[in-house]
Design a protein around this motif. Sequence first.
Motif, mmCIF file in Angstrom:
data_model
loop_
_atom_site.group_PDB
_atom_site.id
_atom_site.type_symbol
_atom_site.label_atom_id
_atom_site.label_comp_id
_atom_site.label_asym_id
_atom_site.label_seq_id
_atom_site.Cartn_x
_atom_site.Cartn_y
_atom_site.Cartn_z
ATOM 1 N N ALA A 38 0.826 -1.211 0.000
ATOM 2 C CA ALA A 38 0.000 0.000 0.000
ATOM 3 C C ALA A 38 0.861 1.262 0.000
ATOM 4 C CB ALA A 38 -0.936 -0.002 1.210
ATOM 5 N N ASN A 39 1.894 1.296 0.819
ATOM 6 C CA ASN A 39 2.755 2.483 0.866
ATOM 7 C C ASN A 39 3.623 2.608 -0.382
ATOM 8 O OD1 ASN A 39 1.800 3.604 3.231
ATOM 9 N ND2 ASN A 39 3.191 2.420 4.503
ATOM 10 N N LEU A 40 4.015 1.486 -0.970
ATOM 11 C CA LEU A 40 4.761 1.534 -2.228
ATOM 12 C C LEU A 40 3.876 2.109 -3.334
ATOM 13 C CD1 LEU A 40 7.213 1.027 -3.972
ATOM 14 C CD2 LEU A 40 6.495 -1.369 -4.163
ATOM 15 N N ARG A 44 4.544 5.564 -5.434
ATOM 16 C CA ARG A 44 4.551 5.599 -6.902
ATOM 17 C C ARG A 44 3.540 6.607 -7.435
ATOM 18 N NH1 ARG A 44 5.134 -0.904 -7.768
ATOM 19 N NH2 ARG A 44 7.404 -0.948 -7.710
ATOM 20 N N ARG A 45 2.340 6.626 -6.859
ATOM 21 C CA ARG A 45 1.321 7.600 -7.292
ATOM 22 C C ARG A 45 1.794 9.028 -7.066
ATOM 23 N NH1 ARG A 45 -2.108 4.057 -4.776
ATOM 24 N NH2 ARG A 45 -2.283 5.418 -2.959
ATOM 25 N N PHE A 50 5.789 13.765 -11.416
ATOM 26 C CA PHE A 50 7.130 14.318 -11.542
ATOM 27 C C PHE A 50 7.964 13.496 -12.527
ATOM 28 C CE2 PHE A 50 5.483 15.489 -7.402
ATOM 29 C CZ PHE A 50 5.658 16.863 -7.429
ATOM 30 N N ILE A 51 7.828 12.174 -12.451
ATOM 31 C CA ILE A 51 8.554 11.293 -13.368
ATOM 32 C C ILE A 51 8.083 11.524 -14.799
ATOM 33 C CG2 ILE A 51 8.896 8.873 -14.018
ATOM 34 C CD1 ILE A 51 8.763 8.274 -10.960
ATOM 35 N N ASP A 52 6.774 11.684 -14.974
ATOM 36 C CA ASP A 52 6.227 11.911 -16.313
ATOM 37 C C ASP A 52 6.746 13.199 -16.935
ATOM 38 O OD1 ASP A 52 4.790 9.557 -16.097
ATOM 39 O OD2 ASP A 52 2.902 10.567 -15.563
#
Length: 70
Positions: A38-40, A44-45, A50-52
């Motif tokens: 859940a925390n991972l 990621r969300r 920012f990654i995009d």
Amino acid sequence: MVSHIREVVVDDLDGHSPAQPVAFAYQGRRYRIDLNAANLAAMRRALQPFIDSARPDTTLTPQRRVPRTR
């Protein structure tokens, strides 16, 4: 006599298990944190916009030089 040692990886944020180690870097520093699913997913969300918008860093990381012995 037999003894068993069991290692349990717990989430560094909330203490739940199971968790897995996650590596990431920010401002040139590397980090590791143990996160459950859940925390991972939350991490990621949170990072995805920012990654995009970012571009890959193609610079090479400096290598440690090992002195030559003669």
